[in-house]
Design a protein around this motif. Structure first.
Motif: not given
Length: 123
Positions: A76-94
């Motif tokens: 597994p590759l450590p990944v830091i996701m950055i986003t301008g999106n504020e939805g909690s569903r997106h964070k949960a999916y990530a």
């Protein structure tokens, strides 16, 4: 000692410039991809130690990049996701896809650098 390599995958030039400058000053080697397809290609070719991945990009979203990475990489590759999106569903999916950290834009650069150092120290 070899520098740790970080792949930045983002289509926002200002983010890429700022983040790459901060990472290089902190002693990391930086590679840059401008879209998800290029990011996947570089991740396969260069085998970075960590990826900083934007969620919303042309050609292939950060989610699609993550899905593909999880299928093709043995380690597994450590990944830091950055986003301008504020939805909690997106964070949960990530998080379901295995992101190591999730930062909302705008983020404090010291927060990103701390996350990078912490994740790379786990290896």
């Amino acid at each position: 000692m070899e520098k740790q390599k970080i792949l930045i995958v983002d289509d926002d030039q200002e983010i890429v410039d700022t983040v790459s400058y901060a990472l290089e000053n902190a002693g990391y080697e930086v590679a840059i991809a401008r879209d998800g397809n290029q990011g996947l290609a570089l991740a396969e070719r260069d085998d970075p130690d960590l990826m900083i991945l934007d969620m919303m990009m042309p050609k292939r979203s950060g989610f699609l990049v993550l899905e593909k990475l999880r299928r093709i990489r043995e380690q597994p590759l450590p990944v830091i996701m950055i986003t301008g999106n504020e939805g909690s569903r997106h964070k949960a999916y990530a998080e379901l896809l295995g992101v190591s950290d999730y930062l909302q834009k705008p983020f404090a650069m010291d927060r990103l650098l701390t996350a990078v150092a912490d994740l790379l120290a786990k290896d």
